[in-house]
Design an enzyme around this catalytic site. Structure first.
Site, PDB file in Angstrom:
ATOM      1  CB  CYS A   2       8.592  -3.130  -7.163  1.00  0.00           C
ATOM      2  SG  CYS A   2       8.127  -4.670  -7.897  1.00  0.00           S
ATOM      3  NE  ARG A  27       8.459   0.279  -1.913  1.00  0.00           N
ATOM      4  CZ  ARG A  27       7.677   1.299  -2.226  1.00  0.00           C
ATOM      5  NH1 ARG A  27       7.760   2.417  -1.558  1.00  0.00           N
ATOM      6  NH2 ARG A  27       6.818   1.211  -3.206  1.00  0.00           N
ATOM      7  CD1 TRP A  73       6.813  -8.786  -2.294  1.00  0.00           C
ATOM      8  CD2 TRP A  73       5.068  -8.428  -3.629  1.00  0.00           C
ATOM      9  NE1 TRP A  73       5.709  -9.372  -1.727  1.00  0.00           N
ATOM     10  CE2 TRP A  73       4.630  -9.173  -2.509  1.00  0.00           C
ATOM     11  CE3 TRP A  73       4.124  -8.079  -4.609  1.00  0.00           C
ATOM     12  CZ2 TRP A  73       3.301  -9.563  -2.352  1.00  0.00           C
ATOM     13  CZ3 TRP A  73       2.811  -8.480  -4.448  1.00  0.00           C
ATOM     14  CH2 TRP A  73       2.419  -9.218  -3.323  1.00  0.00           C
ATOM     15  CG  ASN A  98       6.026  -0.438  -8.018  1.00  0.00           C
ATOM     16  OD1 ASN A  98       5.372  -1.471  -7.961  1.00  0.00           O
ATOM     17  ND2 ASN A  98       6.056   0.448  -7.049  1.00  0.00           N
ATOM     18  N   GLY A  99       4.441  -2.160 -10.729  1.00  0.00           N
ATOM     19  CA  GLY A  99       3.043  -2.162 -11.176  1.00  0.00           C
ATOM     20  C   GLY A  99       2.739  -3.423 -11.964  1.00  0.00           C
ATOM     21  CD  GLU A 482      -3.509  -5.080  13.610  1.00  0.00           C
ATOM     22  OE1 GLU A 482      -4.200  -5.383  12.621  1.00  0.00           O
ATOM     23  OE2 GLU A 482      -2.325  -4.724  13.507  1.00  0.00           O
ATOM     24  CE  LYS A 486       0.649  -6.547  12.677  1.00  0.00           C
ATOM     25  NZ  LYS A 486      -0.229  -5.556  12.255  1.00  0.00           N
ATOM     26  CD  GLU A 489       0.622  -8.524   9.106  1.00  0.00           C
ATOM     27  OE1 GLU A 489       0.528  -7.786   8.117  1.00  0.00           O
ATOM     28  OE2 GLU A 489       0.672  -8.078  10.275  1.00  0.00           O
ATOM     29  CG  HIS A 505     -23.315 -18.957  16.966  1.00  0.00           C
ATOM     30  ND1 HIS A 505     -24.590 -19.452  17.057  1.00  0.00           N
ATOM     31  CD2 HIS A 505     -23.267 -17.905  17.811  1.00  0.00           C
ATOM     32  CE1 HIS A 505     -25.311 -18.718  17.896  1.00  0.00           C
ATOM     33  NE2 HIS A 505     -24.518 -17.769  18.379  1.00  0.00           N
ATOM     34  CE  LYS A 604       5.142  -0.402   6.689  1.00  0.00           C
ATOM     35  NZ  LYS A 604       4.418  -0.939   7.834  1.00  0.00           N
TER      36      LYS A 604
HETATM   37  N1  HGA Z   1       4.841  -6.897 -12.464  1.00  0.00           N
HETATM   38  C1  HGA Z   1       6.235  -6.710 -12.184  1.00  0.00           C
HETATM   39  C2  HGA Z   1       6.459  -5.721 -11.066  1.00  0.00           C
HETATM   40  C3  HGA Z   1       5.816  -6.175  -9.787  1.00  0.00           C
HETATM   41  C4  HGA Z   1       5.633  -5.113  -8.734  1.00  0.00           C
HETATM   42  O1  HGA Z   1       5.439  -3.920  -8.988  1.00  0.00           O
HETATM   43  N2  HGA Z   1       5.632  -5.483  -7.455  1.00  0.00           N
HETATM   44  O2  HGA Z   1       5.460  -4.551  -6.427  1.00  0.00           O
HETATM   45  C5  HGA Z   1       6.933  -8.024 -11.918  1.00  0.00           C
HETATM   46  O3  HGA Z   1       6.299  -9.038 -11.567  1.00  0.00           O
HETATM   47  O4  HGA Z   1       8.152  -8.073 -12.054  1.00  0.00           O
END
Ligand code: HGA
Length: 609
Positions: A2, A27, A73, A98-99, A482, A486, A489, A505, A604
Site C-alpha cells: 500500500c 510498490r 495491496w 497501510n499494515g 535468483e 526473476k 516473478e 537426487h 515492491k
Molecule cells: N490491511 C489493509 C491494508 C493492506 C496493506 O497495508 N497492504 O500493503 C487492507 O487489506 O486493505
C-alpha cells in the site's frame, strides 16, 4: 505494498495526491482511492490503475485543500471497490491505512454492537469507526485518533481527515513506514519519500508509536506516551526526475542497464585505490567487526540470495562462520544466539517487515551487534541497526529487484574484505588486488549487457514453456536461485533452481524436451563437475542454455545453446553472471506480454508480514 499520500495546502491538493499515487504505483497495488474535504467529504475509488482514478476525478471535477489518497495491496478482503481505501465512518471521518490490524475481528464485533455498519471486508475499516466513536465524546480529532490507536494490535501507518476539520491532517504509525513532507505553508504525509519529491525534499521520519497533528503552518508530533517530541528534519538526496523512465520501455530494463553506474557509485562511496575506507560501515565499525566471531544474515527474497552468495565469500575470505537465513523463519524460531555473532540484515527498502522483526528478535535473543545493508537512507532497518552501509543503486522502481541486488553483492564483498583484513586473512597487497578487480566490474557488467540481443532470441524459446530449471554450483548456486526467481516473478513461468550436484537426487526426473535447463557455468574449479551434470541433462533429451565465460571450453552441440560472458571474474563472477539471467527473465516476460514492472500479486516494499 500500500502507498499513502496526504496533503494540507492553500492550493487544490488533488493533482499533488494523484502525482504522489503515480509515484507509488511501483510498490504494487490492486486498487486506488482518494478523499478530499470540500464542503463535506468527497471520495473517489477505483479497482483500475491510478490513471483510471485520475480520469474519474477529472470527470467529477473533485477538488479540495485537504486530502488523503491510497494505493491498496489487499491483505484482508479482495481487491474490490468497496474494500479500496479511504474508508469512511458516517460520512465524516476518512482513513487510509497501510499494515494489518490483528485484533480487527474483536473490534468489528464491538463496533457492530455499538451500531456501526461495515461497508467492507477490510481490517482497516475498524480503525475509522473506532476514531469516529471516540470523536463523538471529544470532538477533537487528535484525541480521538490517540484513543483509537491505543486499541489497535498489529501494524499501521494511517492518515486521517475529518469533514469537520478542513485544515487538519492526522498521521500515526506503528510498524509500517510513514513520513511527513515539510513545505511552505503546506504540509504532506507519505509512506515513501518518492511520492513527495515534486513538492518537497524536506522530510521528517515518524518513529514507532508517533502521532502527528499537521496543519498548514505547523506540525506537532507526539510520541507513544503522548509527550510532544521533536523529530529531526532531513533533506532527501533524491530528486523528482530520478524516478523517470527516460528512453526505456520498462523501469526493470532501465534498472538492469543502470547496473554499471550503480556498482561504480557504490564502490566510489567506499574505497580508495588501496583499501576499503575505514568506517564505511559506520564510525565504530572497525572496532565491532574486529571483535565478532561469525555472521548471521537475515533477509527475504532477492536479498536472501545475496546473503547466500555472501556465505561463500565471508567464509572463504575472512574465515568466519557465516549463515544466511530467511527472516520470516528466523523471527519465529527459538534459535541459539551467540552475542558476538554479527546480525547482518539486507533489504532494498529497509522497510521489509519480516527483516525488521527478525532484527528485533535477534536483539531480544542477545545479539550485541548489527549491520544493515540497505538502499534507502533513514529507513526503519537502517535506524534500528548499529552499523550501516548504503548502496548507491538509486531509486529502484521495478518490483523485481535488479540493481539493488548487484549493489548489495558489491557491499557484501567489501564487507568480506574488511572482515578478512581485521581477522588477519587478507593482506594489504591482497586487499589492493581485490579492489583492482572490483573496479573492473562495471566494465564486465557492461559487456554482459551487450549480450541482450542474443538473450532476447533465447527468451522467445521460453515463452511457451511452463517450467524451467536453473543450475549452478558454489557461489553461482544462489545466482541460479535468483535467475529462477526473476523468471517466476515477471514471466509467471514456474522455475526452480538446484545446486547442479543435486540434479541426480530428484529433479532429473523432470527433465524432458519441454523443460529448458539454464546453467550458470563460469570457468571456476567446479566447471568440470558442472559439465558432467549437464551431460546428465543432455542424455535425457533436455534442452540446455549455458552461460559460460570466454574461457570455459564449451563447444556448441545439438541441444546445447551457449552464450559467453567476458573472461572469468574470479569470486566476483556471481555479480557478472546475474545480469544475463535478469535479461532472460525480462525478455521472456516481454514475449508473454506480462506487466513487467508490476507483476501480478507482488509488491515492491513488503511492509506487511
Ligand atoms: N490491511 C489493509 C491494508 C493492506 C496493506 O497495508 N497492504 O500493503 C487492507 O487489506 O486493505
Amino acid at each position: 505494498m500500500c502507498g499513502i499520500i496526504g496533503a494540507v495546502a492553500q492550493r487544490n491538493v488533488v493533482p499533488i495526491l494523484l502525482e504522489g499515487l503515480r509515484r507509488l504505483e511501483y510498490r504494487g497495488y490492486d486498487s486506488a482511492g482518494l478523499v478530499v474535504i470540500n464542503k463535506g467529504l468527497q471520495r473517489v475509488r477505483s479497482t483500475g490503475r491510478v490513471a483510471e482514478l485520475a480520469a474519474q476525478i477529472g470527470r467529477q471535477k473533485t477538488h479540495g485543500h485537504l486530502g488523503i489518497a491510497h494505493t491498496r495491496w489487499a491483505t484482508h478482503g479482495g481487491p474490490t471497490e468497496d474494500n479500496a481505501h479511504p474508508h469512511v465512518s458516517t460520512n465524516s471521518i476518512a482513513v487510509v491505512h497501510n499494515g494489518i490490524i490483528e485484533n480487527h475481528e474483536a473490534l468489528r464485533t464491538r463496533l457492530k454492537s455499538l451500531g456501526y455498519d461495515f461497508a467492507s471486508e477490510t481490517d482497516t475499516e475498524v480503525i475509522v469507526h473506532l476514531i469516529h466513536f471516540y470523536y463523538q465524546a471529544s470532538r477533537d480529532l487528535l484525541v480521538a485518533v490517540r484513543a483509537a490507536v491505543a486499541e489497535l494490535q498489529g501494524a499501521y501507518a494511517i492518515g486521517v481527515v475529518s469533514a469537520e476539520a478542513p485544515h487538519q491532517l492526522i498521521a500515526a504509525r506503528r510498524g509500517s513506514p510513514l513520513l511527513i513532507g515539510v513545505g511552505i505553508e503546506e504540509n504532506f504525509i507519505a509512506s515513501d519519500v518518492s511520492a513527495l519529491l515534486p513538492v518537497t525534499q524536506r522530510v521528517i521520519y515518524l518513529e514507532d508509536g508517533d502521532i502527528a497533528d499537521i496543519g498548514l503552518l505547523g506540525i506537532r508530533i507526539f510520541d507513544a506516551e503522548g509527550r510532544p517530541v521533536e523529530r529531526g528534519e532531513h533533506v532527501s538526496e533524491l530528486s523528482a526526475d530520478m524516478a523517470e523512465l527516460g528512453n526505456y520501455r520498462h523501469f526493470m530494463q532501465k534498472e538492469i542497464h543502470e547496473q554499471p553506474r550503480a556498482i561504480a557509485d557504490t564502490l566510489l562511496a567506499g574505497v580508495t585505490t588501496h583499501s576499503v575506507l575505514p568506517g564505511i560501515f559506520g564510525p565504530q565499525a572497525e572496532d565491532v567487526l574486529g571483535k565478532i566471531n561469525g555472521v548471521r544474515i537475515l533477509a527475504c527474497g532477492t536479498s536472501f540470495h545475496a546473503a547466500k552468495v555472501a556465505e561463500y565469500w565471508i567464509e572463504s575470505l575472512a574465515g568466519l562462520p557465516c549463515r544466511a537465513e530467511v527472516a520470516s523463519e528466523y523471527r519465529y524460531r527459538n534459535s541459539v544466539a551467540d552475542p558476538d555473532t554479527l546480525i547482518l540484515t539486507l533489504s532494498q527498502s529497509g522497510e521489509t517487515r519480516d527483516t525488521i522483526d527478525a532484527l528485533i528478535q535477534a536483539k531480544k535473543l542477545g545479539h550485541k551487534h548489527s549491520l544493515a545493508i540497505c538502499n534507502v537512507p533513514e529507513s526503519a532497518l537502517v535506524r534500528a541497526s548499529e552499523l550501516k552501509f548504503l548502496t548507491r543503486a538509486g531509486p529502484e522502481i521495478g518490483v523485481a529487484s535488479t540493481k539493488a541486488f548487484t549493489t548489495q553483492l558489491v557491499a557484501l564483498f567489501l564487507l568480506a574484505l574488511v572482515l578478512g583484513r581485521l581477522h588477519g586473512r587478507v593482506s594489504v597487497a591482497q586487499e589492493k588486488s581485490w579492489l583492482d578487480q572490483l573496479r573492473e566490474l562495471p566494465g564486465l557488467v557492461g559487456q554482459a549487457l551487450a549480450l541482450e540481443p542474443e538473450i532476447s532470441a533465447w527468451a522467445e524459446r521460453f515463452a511457451d514453456k511452463h517450467h524451467a530449471l536453473f543450475l549452478g554450483r558454489g557461489a553461482h548456486y544462489p545466482i541460479a536461485l535468483e535467475g529462477a526467481l526473476k523468471l517466476k516473478e515477471i514471466s509467471y513461468i514456474h522455475a526452480e533452481a538446484y545446486p547442479a550436484g543435486e540434479l541426480k537426487h530428484g529433479p532429473l526426473a523432470l527433465v524432458d524436451k519441454d523443460m529448458p535447463v539454464v546453467a550458470v557455468a563460469p570457468n571456476d574449479t567446479l566447471l568440470e563437475k558442472l559439465k558432467s551434470n549437464l551431460q546428465e541433462v543432455r542424455a535425457r533429451g533436455g534442452e540446455l542454455y549455458v552461460f559460460a565465460d570466454q574461457d570455459s571450453h564449451f563447444s556448441e552441440q545439438d541441444g546445447l545453446h551457449l552464450l559467453r560472458l567476458p573472461s572469468h571474474a574470479g569470486p566476483l563472477s556471481p555479480i557478472v553472471h546475474t545480469v544475463p539471467l535478469q535479461l532472460l527473465a525480462y525478455h521472456a516476460a516481454l514475449c508473454k506480454g506480462t506487466d513487467v514492472d508490476k507483476p501480478r500479486n507482488l509488491a515492491k516494499s513488503v511492509t506487511v508480514e
